[in-house]
Design a protein around this motif. Sequence first.
Motif, PDB file in Angstrom:
ATOM      1  N   ALA A   1      -3.533 -15.206  -5.149  1.00 55.73           N
ATOM      2  CA  ALA A   1      -3.172 -14.443  -3.950  1.00 55.73           C
ATOM      3  C   ALA A   1      -3.395 -12.965  -4.235  1.00 55.73           C
ATOM      4  O   ALA A   1      -3.504 -12.552  -5.381  1.00 55.73           O
ATOM      5  CB  ALA A   1      -1.715 -14.693  -3.593  1.00 55.73           C
ATOM      6  N   LEU A   2      -3.472 -12.197  -3.153  1.00 53.89           N
ATOM      7  CA  LEU A   2      -3.597 -10.757  -3.302  1.00 53.89           C
ATOM      8  C   LEU A   2      -2.292 -10.138  -2.841  1.00 53.89           C
ATOM      9  O   LEU A   2      -1.871 -10.344  -1.701  1.00 53.89           O
ATOM     10  CB  LEU A   2      -4.764 -10.237  -2.466  1.00 53.89           C
ATOM     11  CG  LEU A   2      -6.133 -10.654  -2.989  1.00 53.89           C
ATOM     12  CD1 LEU A   2      -7.202 -10.432  -1.934  1.00 53.89           C
ATOM     13  CD2 LEU A   2      -6.485  -9.872  -4.241  1.00 53.89           C
ATOM     14  N   PHE A   3      -1.624  -9.435  -3.728  1.00 48.84           N
ATOM     15  CA  PHE A   3      -0.365  -8.785  -3.395  1.00 48.84           C
ATOM     16  C   PHE A   3      -0.629  -7.319  -3.109  1.00 48.84           C
ATOM     17  O   PHE A   3      -1.179  -6.608  -3.932  1.00 48.84           O
ATOM     18  CB  PHE A   3       0.626  -8.924  -4.558  1.00 48.84           C
ATOM     19  CG  PHE A   3       1.111 -10.331  -4.734  1.00 48.84           C
ATOM     20  CD1 PHE A   3       0.352 -11.257  -5.418  1.00 48.84           C
ATOM     21  CD2 PHE A   3       2.318 -10.734  -4.186  1.00 48.84           C
ATOM     22  CE1 PHE A   3       0.781 -12.567  -5.572  1.00 48.84           C
ATOM     23  CE2 PHE A   3       2.764 -12.036  -4.336  1.00 48.84           C
ATOM     24  CZ  PHE A   3       2.000 -12.952  -5.030  1.00 48.84           C
ATOM     25  N   ASN A   4      -0.191  -6.907  -1.952  1.00 40.17           N
ATOM     26  CA  ASN A   4      -0.441  -5.541  -1.521  1.00 40.17           C
ATOM     27  C   ASN A   4       0.474  -4.576  -2.249  1.00 40.17           C
ATOM     28  O   ASN A   4       1.689  -4.710  -2.212  1.00 40.17           O
ATOM     29  CB  ASN A   4      -0.199  -5.453  -0.009  1.00 40.17           C
ATOM     30  CG  ASN A   4      -0.970  -4.332   0.616  1.00 40.17           C
ATOM     31  OD1 ASN A   4      -1.214  -3.315  -0.016  1.00 40.17           O
ATOM     32  ND2 ASN A   4      -1.342  -4.516   1.857  1.00 40.17           N
ATOM     33  N   LEU A   5      -0.113  -3.613  -2.936  1.00 36.89           N
ATOM     34  CA  LEU A   5       0.701  -2.629  -3.657  1.00 36.89           C
ATOM     35  C   LEU A   5       0.847  -1.346  -2.849  1.00 36.89           C
ATOM     36  O   LEU A   5       1.779  -0.596  -2.999  1.00 36.89           O
ATOM     37  CB  LEU A   5       0.043  -2.297  -5.004  1.00 36.89           C
ATOM     38  CG  LEU A   5      -0.116  -3.462  -5.984  1.00 36.89           C
ATOM     39  CD1 LEU A   5      -0.940  -3.029  -7.176  1.00 36.89           C
ATOM     40  CD2 LEU A   5       1.247  -3.959  -6.437  1.00 36.89           C
ATOM     41  N   ASN A   6      -0.130  -1.100  -1.989  1.00 29.83           N
ATOM     42  CA  ASN A   6      -0.234   0.230  -1.412  1.00 29.83           C
ATOM     43  C   ASN A   6      -1.040   0.153  -0.128  1.00 29.83           C
ATOM     44  O   ASN A   6      -2.217   0.452  -0.116  1.00 29.83           O
ATOM     45  CB  ASN A   6      -0.954   1.110  -2.447  1.00 29.83           C
ATOM     46  CG  ASN A   6      -1.206   2.503  -1.933  1.00 29.83           C
ATOM     47  OD1 ASN A   6      -0.521   2.977  -1.044  1.00 29.83           O
ATOM     48  ND2 ASN A   6      -2.214   3.143  -2.484  1.00 29.83           N
ATOM     49  N   HIS A   7      -0.404  -0.282   0.959  1.00 30.93           N
ATOM     50  CA  HIS A   7      -1.225  -0.517   2.154  1.00 30.93           C
ATOM     51  C   HIS A   7      -1.799   0.788   2.713  1.00 30.93           C
ATOM     52  O   HIS A   7      -1.213   1.848   2.545  1.00 30.93           O
ATOM     53  CB  HIS A   7      -0.453  -1.323   3.193  1.00 30.93           C
ATOM     54  CG  HIS A   7       0.708  -0.596   3.809  1.00 30.93           C
ATOM     55  ND1 HIS A   7       0.863  -0.475   5.165  1.00 30.93           N
ATOM     56  CD2 HIS A   7       1.759   0.031   3.262  1.00 30.93           C
ATOM     57  CE1 HIS A   7       1.965   0.194   5.424  1.00 30.93           C
ATOM     58  NE2 HIS A   7       2.539   0.503   4.285  1.00 30.93           N
TER      59      HIS A   7
END
Lengths: 406, 319
Positions: free
Chosen positions: A66-72
Amino acid sequence: MKTLGSRCAFLIGFLVGTCTLYVFLRQVWFERTFSTRSQPDGLEKTAAQLRELEEDSKNWKKERSALFNLNHPHHKGEDSHMADELYKKVRILCWVMTGPNNLQKKARHVKNTWSRHCNVVVFMSSVDDPDFPTVGLGTKEGRDQLYWKTIRAFHYALENHGDEADWFLKADDDTYVVVDNLRWVLANHTPEEPIYFGRRFKPYTKQGYMSGGAGYVLSKEALKRFVDGFKTKVCTHTTHVEDLAMGQCMEKVGVVAGDARDTNLRETFHPFVPEQHLTSKFPKSFWYWSYCYYPISEGPNCCSDLSVSFHYVDASLMYLLEYYTYHLRAFGYRYRYQPPAPLGYKNEAWDRSEGGHSYSKEQPAIPRGPLARVESPSRTDRKPVVMPPAAAGEKDPPAAAQDDKQ
Amino acid sequence: MLSEGSSFMKGIALGGTFCLLLSLLGSFTPGMQSSPEDHHHHHHHIKAPTKDELQSLSDSQMVELSQRVRVYCVIMVQPSVLVYWSTAKDTWGKHCDNAVFYSSESAKALEAVDLNEQDEWAKLRKALKHAYDNAGDLRWFFVARSTTFAIIENLKYLVLAKDPNEPFYIGHAMKSGELEYVEYQSGIVLSYEALKRLVNVFKDEDKCPERGRALWKLSEEKQLAICLKYTGVFAENGEDIQGKRLFNSKSVGSLIQDSMDKKNLDVVEGCCSDLAITFSGMSPNQMQVMMFGVYRLRPYGHNFHDSLIFLPPEGSDND
């Protein structure tokens, strides 16, 4: 032996030749544009690419497929504290239905655009791909696999990411989603409610069901009941028509089909591209007319300013919609539709200002009094000057723009 | 006689080659004979005022600027393609303080000033003269074909801090030899002073003839530039804070496609300005989509606290 005449003729010819070609070149060759930006050369481009990849790793954490958003994504000069607050409080896991043949054709563009605004993104395929990354659901590909993939995808999401999100969105790899607007729709609900939202269709079911292509989103409770439904065999694989089957299961397990329309009753989830909704006159025989749960509006009323999704979006339209949504704007334009803030989202920064605008159900007043900027709290913006609206064919000078005329 | 003839031919050939060589080497800069008014123009680029610049203005200064920045749109239409007239009227034209349509000939159902003229340069002259005579108290003029789409608020922002009593001639600036001109296709902006000088030089048949006398006919955009140059008005390139084009001669769709073809890592960043003013060559339907995209569709929770607020036009539903 050259005569004087010959030499003169030669000289004259030389001059004529020079002048003619000079004039010719001026007209034809020396045409060029002004440009302050030069095209980057090869080396510069590689350096830029490396910088981009570095940026990318700062923005995403790839973990467990999965891709976890760190900094939208944020924009220079914008005040996005409201969007940031909703981002924290309304956590959305977006799962995108795709396949190995569509990763480069379609899913890649989803990855580059709207999915960057989700809290977590999972690309669901029939095959595992650790690089993209995609999850392999262990199914085959094809239209008849759609509901199988959906069932497994939702099971996977709850099992692996159940604690990392409050809402679970399903979208196709040709769906464009404005995730910030989805948060606005969902913010007036809680993940404990058994409810799901999308573009509501009416046939075959009592409470209706949500169009698959336009995308639909389940609350955590709805997702739990879906998974439980399969455990207890209340829900089974009835048909491959994924959205209808989903709707039938939701009905069986007591999940409510929600109304996602905005406060002006305009639709937010859309089963077609913006051009079709805004400009097409669908023929009366078209299935769309008999399927929509709510009355259809053609023309500008078709679509909310805070639209959430569009379907049948190809690669270039993905980028165009991202440009329209997040980039292109009219400087200073005060939108006609002023959406109310979700309940309980009072904006402290704004309240601080005197005569401040309440962001509850009524329309907020045009800013009066000094505006406190969140980025630099020590500085206050001067109140903006309001231009009177352009009235067609007006020849008389308008009244001067008064700041207190609000 | 024959030897002189052949010498002459040799001379021409050698002269041409000489000229070509020098130009290729780049050291040969074809200079235009400088006229007394041809002062060296340093500022070829126009950018909108920054947020800080606007913040530093007083309230009364801000009000003054806002009253000054009102736009008269000169929109050139073709009666053969009526749909562009009705689209411009129904979309971006509503955001002009006064939008006036100019046509080469009259046509049923077409509400436009009939210029009764087929020649492109003559049409432009007549339209500009008419605009000047009917300006009222509007001080900025935007000239475009009806196949162009304009975001007038962004145009107002670009010229917000510029005095229309100074000569301004702005758009996408191009260079042809020594002539700098503004590209017609992406829209032309003229301040009141520039238009005033232009209308004045129209009377001069030598400097600014109505029917061009050049061996090959110059396009109307170049003729405009030449006439303005005689009055001391020079083309300036409108761009945003990053140097991106504000005036585009292509449709937004093809610009996006170009960015994709260039394999830019960020397709949207590499495409177009956030505060773009014009796009050209879009279909009427695409223009309606752009209205939605610019004036309505947005992500909730993102705000720009601009120093100037433009209210939506009255009696409209697509913005």
